[in-house]
Write a protein that holds these residues in place. Structure first.
Motif, PDB file in Angstrom:
ATOM      1  N   THR A 135       2.565 -20.455  28.041  1.00 25.06           N
ATOM      2  CA  THR A 135       2.934 -19.508  26.979  1.00 25.06           C
ATOM      3  C   THR A 135       4.344 -19.809  26.467  1.00 25.06           C
ATOM      4  N   LEU A 136       5.248 -20.087  27.423  1.00 26.32           N
ATOM      5  CA  LEU A 136       6.633 -20.374  27.057  1.00 26.32           C
ATOM      6  C   LEU A 136       6.727 -21.609  26.161  1.00 26.32           C
ATOM      7  N   GLU A 137       5.937 -22.619  26.497  1.00 29.48           N
ATOM      8  CA  GLU A 137       5.931 -23.844  25.679  1.00 29.48           C
ATOM      9  C   GLU A 137       5.506 -23.545  24.244  1.00 29.48           C
ATOM     10  N   LYS A 138       4.499 -22.747  24.158  1.00 28.04           N
ATOM     11  CA  LYS A 138       3.972 -22.357  22.850  1.00 28.04           C
ATOM     12  C   LYS A 138       5.050 -21.595  22.049  1.00 28.04           C
ATOM     13  N   ILE A 139       5.744 -20.694  22.723  1.00 31.73           N
ATOM     14  CA  ILE A 139       6.803 -19.903  22.065  1.00 31.73           C
ATOM     15  C   ILE A 139       7.926 -20.832  21.592  1.00 31.73           C
ATOM     16  N   LYS A 140       8.365 -21.726  22.513  1.00 28.93           N
ATOM     17  CA  LYS A 140       9.473 -22.646  22.191  1.00 28.93           C
ATOM     18  C   LYS A 140       9.130 -23.555  21.013  1.00 28.93           C
ATOM     19  N   ALA A 141       7.852 -23.975  20.947  1.00 30.84           N
ATOM     20  CA  ALA A 141       7.438 -24.878  19.873  1.00 30.84           C
ATOM     21  C   ALA A 141       7.524 -24.184  18.514  1.00 30.84           C
ATOM     22  N   ARG A 142       7.120 -22.938  18.490  1.00 25.97           N
ATOM     23  CA  ARG A 142       7.089 -22.226  17.210  1.00 25.97           C
ATOM     24  C   ARG A 142       8.432 -21.578  16.861  1.00 25.97           C
ATOM     25  N   TYR A 143       9.150 -21.151  17.912  1.00 27.05           N
ATOM     26  CA  TYR A 143      10.441 -20.480  17.697  1.00 27.05           C
ATOM     27  C   TYR A 143      11.501 -21.174  18.547  1.00 27.05           C
TER      28      TYR A 143
ATOM     29  N   LEU B  24       0.831  -1.208   0.000  1.00 26.01           N
ATOM     30  CA  LEU B  24       0.000   0.000   0.000  1.00 26.01           C
ATOM     31  C   LEU B  24       0.865   1.259   0.000  1.00 26.01           C
ATOM     32  N   ASN B  25       1.961   1.220   0.736  1.00 23.11           N
ATOM     33  CA  ASN B  25       2.788   2.425   0.878  1.00 23.11           C
ATOM     34  C   ASN B  25       4.022   2.405  -0.015  1.00 23.11           C
ATOM     35  N   ASN B  26       4.100   1.375  -0.891  1.00 20.58           N
ATOM     36  CA  ASN B  26       5.203   1.317  -1.828  1.00 20.58           C
ATOM     37  C   ASN B  26       6.567   1.343  -1.139  1.00 20.58           C
ATOM     38  N   CYS B  27       6.710   0.502  -0.136  1.00 25.79           N
ATOM     39  CA  CYS B  27       7.963   0.455   0.610  1.00 25.79           C
ATOM     40  C   CYS B  27       8.089  -0.949   1.194  1.00 25.79           C
ATOM     41  N   GLN B  28       9.206  -1.218   1.862  1.00 25.93           N
ATOM     42  CA  GLN B  28       9.342  -2.504   2.539  1.00 25.93           C
ATOM     43  C   GLN B  28       9.374  -2.268   4.044  1.00 25.93           C
ATOM     44  N   ILE B  29       8.478  -2.942   4.767  1.00 27.69           N
ATOM     45  CA  ILE B  29       8.410  -2.766   6.218  1.00 27.69           C
ATOM     46  C   ILE B  29       9.011  -3.991   6.896  1.00 27.69           C
ATOM     47  N   ARG B  30       9.947  -3.738   7.838  1.00 27.91           N
ATOM     48  CA  ARG B  30      10.584  -4.838   8.539  1.00 27.91           C
ATOM     49  C   ARG B  30      10.685  -4.507  10.020  1.00 27.91           C
ATOM     50  N   ARG B  31      10.664  -5.536  10.875  1.00 26.76           N
ATOM     51  CA  ARG B  31      11.076  -5.323  12.266  1.00 26.76           C
ATOM     52  C   ARG B  31      12.390  -6.063  12.437  1.00 26.76           C
ATOM     53  N   ILE B  32      13.337  -5.437  13.123  1.00 31.32           N
ATOM     54  CA  ILE B  32      14.625  -6.091  13.330  1.00 31.32           C
ATOM     55  C   ILE B  32      15.003  -6.034  14.811  1.00 31.32           C
ATOM     56  N   ALA B  33      15.780  -7.030  15.257  1.00 31.13           N
ATOM     57  CA  ALA B  33      16.184  -7.065  16.662  1.00 31.13           C
ATOM     58  C   ALA B  33      17.461  -7.867  16.825  1.00 31.13           C
ATOM     59  N   ILE B  34      18.297  -7.470  17.797  1.00 25.11           N
ATOM     60  CA  ILE B  34      19.499  -8.242  18.118  1.00 25.11           C
ATOM     61  C   ILE B  34      19.044  -9.546  18.790  1.00 25.11           C
ATOM     62  N   LYS B  35      18.163  -9.390  19.796  1.00 26.71           N
ATOM     63  CA  LYS B  35      17.582 -10.575  20.440  1.00 26.71           C
ATOM     64  C   LYS B  35      16.240 -10.849  19.766  1.00 26.71           C
ATOM     65  N   TYR B  36      16.302 -11.567  18.640  1.00 27.92           N
ATOM     66  CA  TYR B  36      15.092 -11.753  17.844  1.00 27.92           C
ATOM     67  C   TYR B  36      14.344 -13.033  18.226  1.00 27.92           C
ATOM     68  N   ARG B  37      13.060 -13.027  17.931  1.00 27.43           N
ATOM     69  CA  ARG B  37      12.230 -14.228  18.105  1.00 27.43           C
ATOM     70  C   ARG B  37      12.089 -14.934  16.756  1.00 27.43           C
ATOM     71  N   ASN B  38      11.622 -14.192  15.760  1.00 26.56           N
ATOM     72  CA  ASN B  38      11.528 -14.758  14.412  1.00 26.56           C
ATOM     73  C   ASN B  38      12.873 -14.544  13.695  1.00 26.56           C
ATOM     74  N   PRO B  39      13.512 -15.625  13.230  1.00 25.45           N
ATOM     75  CA  PRO B  39      14.829 -15.474  12.569  1.00 25.45           C
ATOM     76  C   PRO B  39      14.791 -14.512  11.377  1.00 25.45           C
TER      77      PRO B  39
ATOM     78  N   ILE C 112       4.285 -10.314  29.033  1.00 25.04           N
ATOM     79  CA  ILE C 112       3.569 -11.596  29.006  1.00 25.04           C
ATOM     80  C   ILE C 112       4.249 -12.551  28.026  1.00 25.04           C
ATOM     81  N   CYS C 113       4.855 -11.991  26.968  1.00 26.39           N
ATOM     82  CA  CYS C 113       5.536 -12.830  25.974  1.00 26.39           C
ATOM     83  C   CYS C 113       7.032 -12.510  25.817  1.00 26.39           C
ATOM     84  N   HIS C 114       7.519 -11.425  26.415  1.00 21.59           N
ATOM     85  CA  HIS C 114       8.938 -11.057  26.279  1.00 21.59           C
ATOM     86  C   HIS C 114       9.653 -10.855  27.625  1.00 21.59           C
ATOM     87  N   GLY C 115       8.946 -11.082  28.744  1.00 16.73           N
ATOM     88  CA  GLY C 115       9.548 -10.881  30.059  1.00 16.73           C
ATOM     89  C   GLY C 115      10.360 -12.088  30.522  1.00 16.73           C
ATOM     90  N   LYS C 116      10.440 -12.254  31.845  1.00 12.76           N
ATOM     91  CA  LYS C 116      11.246 -13.354  32.382  1.00 12.76           C
ATOM     92  C   LYS C 116      10.436 -14.650  32.420  1.00 12.76           C
TER      93      LYS C 116
END
Ligand code: HEC
Length: 194
Positions: free
Chosen positions: A163-171, A83-98, A150-154
């Motif tokens: 929740t952690l199990e779910k995260i570990k299974a997918r990532y 829609l905006n004619n650009c590329q949108i990305r999220r980036i992180a050093i400590k990433y969840r999605n590779p 809830i998903c990024h804390g300790k």
């Protein structure tokens, strides 16, 4: 004769100077334009994403919202990119999605610059970089809400076992836990092709 030569040299140097000044003024105004454009696109994407995630949390709890994040967030980013004619990305050093791992030197440098500034307690701001073929906009993302934890804390503390199990299974190689409120989390990157 010598005076004329000197005068010519002076003329050349001063005209170069003013060209440089004009070029840097032009650069500055392009940067301002894209700071605004990038900011608007991030606001739009971020608010859509937050709205969607909090609806999913209400509907089916964090486990359901994780599945939702993985599939729907991608689609959302893609359609807003088109829609905006650009590329949108999220980036992180400590990433969840590779897919959000930094992929260029500029991405890496920008993330570590933000990280250091945040650790020193400095405020961090959006940045624009101009390249021959593209313009890159970066905007820092902080852990700015208690609900992020809830998903990024300790694990075991703010992140529930289920929740952690779910995260570990997918990532399986997830790095995005252990954050606290106001920590630097990553950045939005918007690329505009020229
Ligand atoms: C319901 C769980 C959940 C909540 C709540 C949540 N996230 Fe996430 N977050 C995820 C998942 C899952 C991903 C991976 C999404 C994907 O596959 O693209 C993710 C990815 C990210 C990323 C992209 C970088 C990466 O690590 O892949 C950022 C940045 C991020 N989250 C920040 C936040 C912030 C800030 C908040 C609070 C406003 C938040 N998250 C709340 C589950 C959550």
């Amino acid at each position: 004769m010598r005076l004329i030569t000197l005068f010519l040299i002076f003329l050349i140097i001063s005209s170069c100077g003013s060209n440089e000044k004009k070029a840097s003024q032009k650069e500055e105004s392009i940067k301002q334009e894209y700071l605004q454009k990038g900011g608007e696109i991030v606001n739009l994407t971020q608010s859509e994403l937050l709205k969607n995630v909090s609806n999913a949390m209400k509907k089916g709890g964090p486990g359901y919202a994780i599945d939702f994040c993985n599939t729907r967030a991608m689609l959302l980013k893609d359609s807003l990119s088109r829609l905006n004619n650009c590329q949108i990305r999220r980036i992180a050093i400590k990433y969840r999605n590779p897919a959000d791992m930094p992929q260029t030197k500029t991405e890496e440098d920008q993330l570590s610059q933000y990280q250091h500034a945040n650790q020193k307690g400095d405020s961090i701001k959006p940045k624009v970089y101009l390249f021959d073929d593209r313009i890159e906009y970066y905007q820092p993302i902080l852990i700015n809400k208690g609900s992020c934890l809830i998903c990024h804390g300790k694990p075991g503390k703010q992140i529930a076992e289920e929740t952690l199990e779910k995260i570990k299974a997918r990532y399986p190689n997830d790095l995005a836990t252990g954050f606290a409120l106001n920590d630097f989390r990553g950045a939005w990157k918007i690329t505009f092709m020229k």
